[in-house]
Write a protein that holds these residues in place. Sequence first.
Motif, PDB file in Angstrom:
ATOM      1  N   VAL A 179      41.671  31.168  55.175  1.00 15.68           N
ATOM      2  CA  VAL A 179      41.360  31.591  53.835  1.00 15.68           C
ATOM      3  C   VAL A 179      40.387  32.764  53.764  1.00 15.68           C
ATOM      4  N   ALA A 180      39.626  32.728  54.434  1.00 13.25           N
ATOM      5  CA  ALA A 180      38.847  34.265  54.395  1.00 13.25           C
ATOM      6  C   ALA A 180      39.420  35.294  54.956  1.00 13.25           C
ATOM      7  N   PHE A 181      40.211  35.162  55.863  1.00 13.39           N
ATOM      8  CA  PHE A 181      41.127  36.270  56.187  1.00 13.39           C
ATOM      9  C   PHE A 181      42.120  36.957  55.164  1.00 13.39           C
ATOM     10  N   TRP A 182      42.710  35.680  54.575  1.00 12.44           N
ATOM     11  CA  TRP A 182      43.724  36.209  53.352  1.00 12.44           C
ATOM     12  C   TRP A 182      43.025  36.689  52.054  1.00 12.44           C
ATOM     13  N   GLU A 183      41.872  36.134  52.007  1.00  7.49           N
ATOM     14  CA  GLU A 183      40.987  36.690  50.682  1.00  7.49           C
ATOM     15  C   GLU A 183      40.663  38.352  50.984  1.00  7.49           C
ATOM     16  N   LYS A 184      40.322  38.627  52.385  1.00 11.72           N
ATOM     17  CA  LYS A 184      40.211  40.108  52.610  1.00 11.72           C
ATOM     18  C   LYS A 184      41.510  40.952  52.553  1.00 11.72           C
ATOM     19  N   VAL A 185      42.838  40.156  53.063  1.00 10.59           N
ATOM     20  CA  VAL A 185      44.037  40.931  52.983  1.00 10.59           C
ATOM     21  C   VAL A 185      44.073  41.187  51.435  1.00 10.59           C
ATOM     22  N   TYR A 186      43.887  40.270  50.499  1.00  8.84           N
ATOM     23  CA  TYR A 186      44.075  40.501  49.145  1.00  8.84           C
ATOM     24  C   TYR A 186      43.193  41.406  48.218  1.00  8.84           C
ATOM     25  N   THR A 187      42.086  41.554  48.716  1.00  5.22           N
ATOM     26  CA  THR A 187      41.067  42.194  47.926  1.00  5.22           C
ATOM     27  C   THR A 187      40.137  43.157  48.796  1.00  5.22           C
ATOM     28  N   ILE A 245      49.700  44.029  56.759  1.00  5.69           N
ATOM     29  CA  ILE A 245      49.481  44.909  55.910  1.00  5.69           C
ATOM     30  C   ILE A 245      48.564  44.525  55.012  1.00  5.69           C
ATOM     31  N   GLY A 246      47.494  45.369  54.652  1.00  4.49           N
ATOM     32  CA  GLY A 246      46.759  44.939  53.449  1.00  4.49           C
ATOM     33  C   GLY A 246      47.347  44.970  52.126  1.00  4.49           C
ATOM     34  N   GLN A 247      47.028  44.245  51.238  1.00  3.60           N
ATOM     35  CA  GLN A 247      47.534  44.001  49.866  1.00  3.60           C
ATOM     36  C   GLN A 247      46.721  44.020  48.724  1.00  3.60           C
ATOM     37  N   LYS A 248      45.584  45.015  48.972  1.00  3.94           N
ATOM     38  CA  LYS A 248      44.642  45.090  47.822  1.00  3.94           C
ATOM     39  C   LYS A 248      45.103  45.677  46.624  1.00  3.94           C
ATOM     40  N   GLU A 249      46.229  46.985  46.837  1.00  2.19           N
ATOM     41  CA  GLU A 249      46.472  47.404  45.356  1.00  2.19           C
ATOM     42  C   GLU A 249      47.672  46.667  44.903  1.00  2.19           C
ATOM     43  N   ARG A 250      48.482  46.108  45.592  1.00  2.00           N
ATOM     44  CA  ARG A 250      49.566  45.090  45.314  1.00  2.00           C
ATOM     45  C   ARG A 250      48.986  43.920  44.420  1.00  2.00           C
ATOM     46  N   PHE A 251      48.212  43.286  45.199  1.00  2.00           N
ATOM     47  CA  PHE A 251      47.443  42.199  44.620  1.00  2.00           C
ATOM     48  C   PHE A 251      46.520  42.406  43.170  1.00  2.00           C
ATOM     49  N   ARG A 252      46.098  43.370  43.177  1.00  2.00           N
ATOM     50  CA  ARG A 252      45.394  43.766  41.710  1.00  2.00           C
ATOM     51  C   ARG A 252      46.620  44.143  40.822  1.00  2.00           C
ATOM     52  N   GLU A 253      47.447  44.833  41.101  1.00  2.00           N
ATOM     53  CA  GLU A 253      48.738  45.043  40.264  1.00  2.00           C
ATOM     54  C   GLU A 253      49.118  43.631  39.521  1.00  2.00           C
ATOM     55  N   GLY A 254      49.358  42.910  40.553  1.00  2.00           N
ATOM     56  CA  GLY A 254      49.920  41.476  40.221  1.00  2.00           C
ATOM     57  C   GLY A 254      49.077  40.765  39.368  1.00  2.00           C
ATOM     58  N   VAL A 255      47.617  40.778  39.446  1.00  2.00           N
ATOM     59  CA  VAL A 255      46.712  40.208  38.578  1.00  2.00           C
ATOM     60  C   VAL A 255      46.827  40.792  37.254  1.00  2.00           C
ATOM     61  N   MET A 256      46.995  42.167  36.891  1.00  2.00           N
ATOM     62  CA  MET A 256      47.202  42.882  36.019  1.00  2.00           C
ATOM     63  C   MET A 256      48.589  42.488  35.230  1.00  2.00           C
ATOM     64  N   ARG A 257      49.528  42.397  35.926  1.00  2.00           N
ATOM     65  CA  ARG A 257      51.041  41.850  35.324  1.00  2.00           C
ATOM     66  C   ARG A 257      50.887  40.279  35.016  1.00  2.00           C
ATOM     67  N   SER A 258      50.083  39.541  35.825  1.00  2.00           N
ATOM     68  CA  SER A 258      50.245  38.134  35.367  1.00  2.00           C
ATOM     69  C   SER A 258      49.853  37.857  33.976  1.00  2.00           C
ATOM     70  N   ARG A 259      49.101  38.524  33.352  1.00  2.00           N
ATOM     71  CA  ARG A 259      48.647  38.315  32.071  1.00  2.00           C
ATOM     72  C   ARG A 259      49.536  38.291  31.056  1.00  2.00           C
ATOM     73  N   THR A 260      50.974  38.753  31.342  1.00  2.40           N
ATOM     74  CA  THR A 260      52.115  38.469  30.586  1.00  2.40           C
ATOM     75  C   THR A 260      52.514  37.048  30.183  1.00  2.40           C
ATOM     76  N   HIS A 261      52.413  36.312  31.348  1.00  6.75           N
ATOM     77  CA  HIS A 261      52.956  35.095  31.440  1.00  6.75           C
ATOM     78  C   HIS A 261      52.215  34.073  31.884  1.00  6.75           C
ATOM     79  N   LEU A 262      51.140  34.399  32.286  1.00  5.39           N
ATOM     80  CA  LEU A 262      50.040  33.182  33.017  1.00  5.39           C
ATOM     81  C   LEU A 262      49.620  32.154  31.934  1.00  5.39           C
TER      82      LEU A 262
END
Length: 406
Positions: free
Chosen positions: A63-71, A162-179
């Motif tokens: 879990v800690a590894f994937w949190e670092k991948v995402y952020t 591959i790191g996902q920081k920017e992609r994950f951040r964009e996903g959080v922004m995008r999620s507000r439309t439907h979440l």
Amino acid sequence: MKHSLTESFTGYQQSRTLHLMVLLVITATYLFSLLGNVANAGMTGPASQSTEFPHFPSIQTNVAFWEKVYTHYSTSEAVIHDQYDLSRIYAVIPIMDYLKPGAGQANKPLLDAEQKKYAAILTSLAQGIPPITQEERRVATIMKGLRQSQLVKASESIRVQIGQKERFREGVMRSRTHLPEIKKIFRSYNLPEELAYLPHVESSFNPDARSKVGASGLWQFTKSTGKEYLRIDGTIDERHDPILASHAAAKFLKRNHSVLGSWPLALTAYNYGTAGMARAKRDKGSYEKIFQEYDQGYFKFASRNFYSEFLAALNSAKRLEQSLFTPVQTRPSVTTIRLSSQVSIDSIKRHFKVDGKTIQTLNPTIEQSVLDGKKPLPRGYQLKLPATGQNSPVQVVTTESKKRSS
């Protein structure tokens, strides 16, 4: 015995001071408790864990590894690591941003070379050859205490993430439309609303996402699974409607849970398959034993890590929601008409004076063959149009029918 005025006053001062000190200690303890609760509001830890989504000790490292991948790790960074022990990271190297076109092909030679380099170092250590270079000594320190067989296995278990920081951040922004609406959908099925965060793992909340194996949409349904809950044919693909697909995901996850009995197993089955997880459960009994010991069929890295990724995405997204300014995106106002007969896309454009791009945006389920005019929209399809369109769907069909008969 009588006390002097001075003695009485001194005793009063001491008593008052003691009471003030006690009061200060109680107040400070209360304030620190409040601060601690605020600080831990979005953090991974026992206090924030749900009983339905347990953070087992065996998966904490993952879990800690994937949190670092995402952020933490950027899309311009590659993590060279052991696929079985995610705390064992050999290097983090700069690469071409993988979000750029052609990045995969451009980065491949470098990543292949890095994997071979660390495989060679580990093989050398397994053969008992003393480390010479600074990098060899660094890796030897990481692997200190491991047996020869473990070093050999490690040399065959090198993986690149591959790191996902920017992609994950964009996903959080995008999620507000439907979440918000997706959460309501899951509550309507008596399911935990935390499940609404699963698209962060699947698609980064991109309803147009498509995988190499044919999975599609926000929830990345394959055609075979999607057809159990959605319309998927040559004209309509409901996997690309975030709301319809969310109803399907809720039904699918609810079925998984009823069969498997826990959310760690039900979520893993979202990746591995319900039947496969049922076999794994019969073989090993519990999620933790499956995670630690199961290695049959296609149950490999992706399936083993799927639940850990979900927990990491849930934790990371909730923290980012608090820190990012992400206003809810309002969807355009639409009117929905039910087609009483087959209609070509060109007739829709002419009759409602609407362009193809608008139709595609408001109706993401329409397949390209229909948009290109090769196939008509099917009878009964509920077409969304800008709210200004007031014409009757019967008129559209009548116009189309007259043209065919003339």
